[in-house]
Each structure stands twice: as structure tokens, then as C-alpha cells.
Design an enzyme around this catalytic site. Structure first.
Site, short mmCIF file in Angstrom:
data_model
loop_
_atom_site.label_atom_id
_atom_site.label_comp_id
_atom_site.label_asym_id
_atom_site.label_seq_id
_atom_site.Cartn_x
_atom_site.Cartn_y
_atom_site.Cartn_z
N GLU A 41 8.76 -3.84 -9.56
CA GLU A 41 9.99 -4.35 -8.98
C GLU A 41 9.68 -5.14 -7.70
OE1 GLU A 41 12.91 -4.53 -10.08
OE2 GLU A 41 14.03 -5.00 -8.27
N SER A 52 -2.61 3.79 14.67
CA SER A 52 -2.52 4.75 13.56
C SER A 52 -3.91 5.05 12.98
CB SER A 52 -1.54 4.19 12.54
OG SER A 52 -1.88 4.48 11.25
N LYS A 56 -5.68 8.73 12.88
CA LYS A 56 -6.20 9.31 11.63
C LYS A 56 -7.68 9.69 11.79
CE LYS A 56 -5.74 8.80 6.71
NZ LYS A 56 -4.89 8.22 5.69
N ALA A 57 -8.44 8.80 12.48
CA ALA A 57 -9.87 9.06 12.68
C ALA A 57 -10.05 10.33 13.51
CB ALA A 57 -10.52 7.87 13.37
N ARG A 78 1.72 -1.40 -1.59
CA ARG A 78 2.74 -0.52 -2.17
C ARG A 78 3.43 -1.24 -3.31
NH1 ARG A 78 5.95 2.20 2.29
NH2 ARG A 78 3.96 3.27 2.47
N GLU A 140 -6.05 0.80 -0.86
CA GLU A 140 -5.27 1.88 -1.48
C GLU A 140 -3.95 1.35 -2.03
OE1 GLU A 140 -4.16 6.23 0.00
OE2 GLU A 140 -2.67 4.77 0.63
N ASN A 149 10.35 6.04 -3.04
CA ASN A 149 10.08 5.26 -1.83
C ASN A 149 11.13 5.56 -0.75
OD1 ASN A 149 8.49 3.24 -0.49
ND2 ASN A 149 10.27 1.93 -0.64
N ILE A 154 11.94 7.66 4.68
CA ILE A 154 12.72 8.48 5.61
C ILE A 154 11.84 9.61 6.16
CG2 ILE A 154 14.75 10.02 5.83
CD1 ILE A 154 15.69 7.25 5.17
P1 0O2 Z 1 0.49 5.82 7.11
O1 0O2 Z 1 1.15 5.76 8.45
O2 0O2 Z 1 1.44 5.63 5.98
O3 0O2 Z 1 -0.68 4.91 7.02
P2 0O2 Z 1 -7.41 12.57 1.86
O4 0O2 Z 1 -7.36 12.13 0.46
O5 0O2 Z 1 -6.43 13.68 2.18
O6 0O2 Z 1 -8.78 12.84 2.37
P3 0O2 Z 1 -5.57 10.74 3.18
O7 0O2 Z 1 -5.76 9.29 3.52
O8 0O2 Z 1 -4.89 11.58 4.24
O9 0O2 Z 1 -6.99 11.32 2.78
O10 0O2 Z 1 -4.81 10.78 1.83
P4 0O2 Z 1 -3.33 10.99 1.40
O11 0O2 Z 1 -2.85 12.37 1.73
O12 0O2 Z 1 -3.31 10.57 0.00
O13 0O2 Z 1 -2.47 10.00 2.32
C1 0O2 Z 1 -2.57 8.60 2.22
C2 0O2 Z 1 -1.25 7.97 2.57
O14 0O2 Z 1 -0.24 8.44 1.65
C3 0O2 Z 1 -0.68 8.33 3.92
O15 0O2 Z 1 -1.26 7.54 4.92
C4 0O2 Z 1 0.81 8.05 3.71
O16 0O2 Z 1 1.06 6.66 3.72
C5 0O2 Z 1 1.00 8.56 2.30
N1 0O2 Z 1 1.37 9.99 2.34
C6 0O2 Z 1 0.60 11.03 2.06
N2 0O2 Z 1 1.26 12.19 2.22
C7 0O2 Z 1 2.51 11.86 2.63
C8 0O2 Z 1 3.69 12.63 2.96
O17 0O2 Z 1 3.72 13.85 2.91
N3 0O2 Z 1 4.80 11.92 3.32
C9 0O2 Z 1 4.81 10.55 3.39
N4 0O2 Z 1 5.94 9.95 3.76
N5 0O2 Z 1 3.72 9.81 3.11
C10 0O2 Z 1 2.58 10.46 2.73
P5 0O2 Z 1 -1.26 8.00 6.43
O18 0O2 Z 1 -2.48 7.45 7.07
O19 0O2 Z 1 -1.11 9.48 6.53
O20 0O2 Z 1 0.00 7.36 7.03
#
Ligand code: 0O2
Length: 280
Positions: A41, A52, A56-57, A78, A140, A149, A154
Site C-alpha cells: 500500500e 537514537s 541503541k549502541a 517500512r 531492515e 502500523n 502510537i
Molecule cells: P526506532 O526508533 O524505531 O529505530 P535484536 O534483534 O533484539 O538484537 P533490535 O534492533 O532491538 O535487535 O531488534 P527488534 O526488537 O526487532 O527492533 C527493531 C525495530 O523494530 C525497533 O527499532 C522498532 O522500530 C521496532 N520495534 C521492535 N519492538 C517494538 C515495540 O515493542 N514497539 C514498537 N513500536 N516498535 C518496536 P528501535 O531501534 O528500537 O527503534
């Protein structure tokens, strides 16, 4: 790390995000132009911001110099789908692409996260061309429905507000909302074929209408005005009747008429050519 070096590090990721958005937008366009339902879509993307990235680091205890090998979502794409069923189609499309290679997949749809988060993630290797030559980087993909989404956007902003201290009642309400999203996606799936049919016939109608308008414009240059007005009136009548089959037949007839004018124009220019050659 100096700001300039951050820029250099993130530059190839920005290029990758821009390239991939263009490629997937083009796919959506191709589906629509052929009057086919697009499993995608919308597509969007971003390069992770430096704050950010640092956060994360720090959270994952990754040294700065290992960021680009160990943080897999520096470049994020996305893909939003209308229905859960479309996600599998998009996943297959990504697996089969020649310009990327899958590193790993994370299925948070079958295995919902404890937060309630649902989405399908694919991390791929993708090559970009830079001044220093080709560079392979990680990108990713997050593939999810419109409803998933809505929830994730939210929840993400609430996470940002509360950091790691989200009140339990908000967490509970978010979990309830996540369950409602599952039900909503299921309900939408149950009317998927009806929705797809409606969207398809709209796209088919739009494609036929644009071909008709194109033909009328071409005829306008060569036919007399009265004939063009007659054709236009007939087109408006059929358009308003909403009969797709009649519209299709009208378009075919118009193709023949346009072809006739085209042939006439060619033979007239041939005659002119002969006359010109004879008089010389
Ligand atoms: P941002 O601000 O969106 O960039 P891992 O596989 O655990 O070693 P990672 O990267 O933490 O490594 O993997 P994960 O958990 O798959 O998360 C990757 C991204 O997915 C996140 O990036 C979020 O964008 C999204 N995501 C994961 N879990 C959640 C959640 O519970 N809620 C929401 N809204 N998004 C989530 P970042 O860097 O955390 O954040």
C-alpha cells in the site's frame, strides 16, 4: 566520532533508503497501471538519527566503531500492506529479489512481542555504489498492515515519552488495543475479496478512461469538431451509466477509429510526398 565521520558512515545508508523507496514505489505503480491489486500500500524509509543510534549502541553495549556491523536497522524501510495476507506476498517478493540477500527474518506476527508489537522484519544485505566503490550494507524491512502500523506508531511515541517507565495501566491498555488490532485485521481479511474486487474495478475503470481520453485528444487533432463532440457526448453518457463492459467496448471502438485516422494521416502524407516529388 566527529560529526563529519558520522555523515560519511550514514551516507551509504541514505543512498540505500532512497534507492529502495524508488524501486518499491515503482512496483506499486506497475501493479496499478496493469489494473492489478498491489500487495504494497505504501513504502517509506529512514536512516536512524544519530541520537537514537547512540542510545541503541549504549543500551546494547556496542562500541561506536562496531555500530555499522552490529546495528541492523541503520537503514529502515517500512512497507505497509492492507491485509495480513499481503505480508507473506511481500516477504516472498523480497526473498526473491536479485538486488538483495536475506540475512535473517524476525516474525513478530506469529510471535507477538510482549509489548503487543506485531510486524514482520527482514534484514537484508544491499549493495550501493559509492565514490570509494561498491559497499554492502544492512537494511531492515518492517512489513506490517495499516492497523499494525497505527498501533506501533502510537506505542512508539508513548515509549519515547515514558522511556522505560511506562505506567502499568497504559501498558495494559496498549495490550488491549493490540488485541483489538488482531481482531480488526481478521475482520478486514474476511471481506478482503470484496474490497479487492472493488479496488480492482476502480483501477480498471481509471485505466480505460485514461486510454479513452488519450484517444479523444489524438482524434481532436485530425477529425472535424462535430465528430469529436459526438464522441465526447457518447463517452460522458457511458461513463455516467457506470457500465464497465460498455466502457471497455467503447474504448475498443475508439481504438479502431483512432487507427483509421492514423492510417489516413499516413496515406495523406504519402500522397503529399509523391506530389512534392513529382513537382520537383
Ligand atoms: P526506532 O526508533 O524505531 O529505530 P535484536 O534483534 O533484539 O538484537 P533490535 O534492533 O532491538 O535487535 O531488534 P527488534 O526488537 O526487532 O527492533 C527493531 C525495530 O523494530 C525497533 O527499532 C522498532 O522500530 C521496532 N520495534 C521492535 N519492538 C517494538 C515495540 O515493542 N514497539 C514498537 N513500536 N516498535 C518496536 P528501535 O531501534 O528500537 O527503534
Amino acid at each position: 566520532m566527529e560529526i563529519q565521520l558520522w555523515r560519511e558512515l550514514l551516507d551509504p545508508y541514505e543512498l540505500a533508503v532512497n534507492e529502495i523507496i524508488v524501486k518499491f514505489d515503482h512496483l506499486i505503480k506497475e501493479y496499478r497501471e496493469r489494473g492489478m491489486y498491489s500487495p504494497i500500500e505504501q513504502v517509506s524509509g529512514r536512516v536512524k538519527s544519530i541520537p537514537s543510534l547512540l542510545e541503541k549502541a549504549q543500551k546494547k553495549k556496542i562500541p561506536i566503531e562496531e555500530i555499522d556491523e552490529r546495528i541492523e536497522d541503520l537503514a529502515g524501510i517500512r512497507i505497509i500492506c492492507q491485509f495480513v495476507e499481503d505480508i507473506e506476498t511481500v516477504v516472498k517478493m523480497i526473498r526473491e529479489r536479485a538486488d538483495m540477500r536475506v540475512k535473517r527474518e524476525k516474525d513478530y506476527i506469529s510471535n507477538q512481542k510482549s509489548s503487543g508489537y506485531r510486524s514482520y522484519h527482514i534484514i537484508v544485505y544491499y549493495q550501493v555504489e559509492t565514490l570509494q566503490g561498491p559497499k554492502e550494507i544492512l537494511v531492515e524491512f518492517q512489513i506490517r498492515t495499516l492497523a499494525m502500523n497505527f498501533w506501533a506508531v502510537i506505542e512508539h511515541s508513548l515509549q519515547y515519552k515514558y522511556k522505560r517507565n511506562m505506567p502499568i495501566e497504559i501498558r495494559t491498555r496498549l495490550m488491549e488495543a493490540a488485541n483489538s488490532i488482531i481482531k480488526l485485521d481478521e475482520q478486514m481479511s474476511s471481506v478482503r475479496s470484496e474490497i479487492m474486487e472493488a479496488q480492482n474495478s476502480f483501477q480498471i475503470k481509471a485505466a480505460i478512461v485514461s486510454e479513452i481520453l488519450n484517444n479523444i485528444q489524438n482524434i481532436y487533432r485530425v477529425a472535424n469538431k462535430r465528430e469529436v463532440i459526438k464522441i465526447q457526448d457518447e463517452f460522458y453518457r457511458i461513463y455516467e451509466s457506470n457500465d464497465l463492459e460498455e466502457l471497455r467496448m467503447f474504448s475498443q471502438q475508439l481504438d479502431i477509429i483512432t487507427e483509421g485516422y492514423h492510417a489516413q494521416a499516413i496515406s495523406l502524407s504519402g500522397v503529399e510526398h509523391i506530389y512534392r516529388n513529382n513537382t520537383i
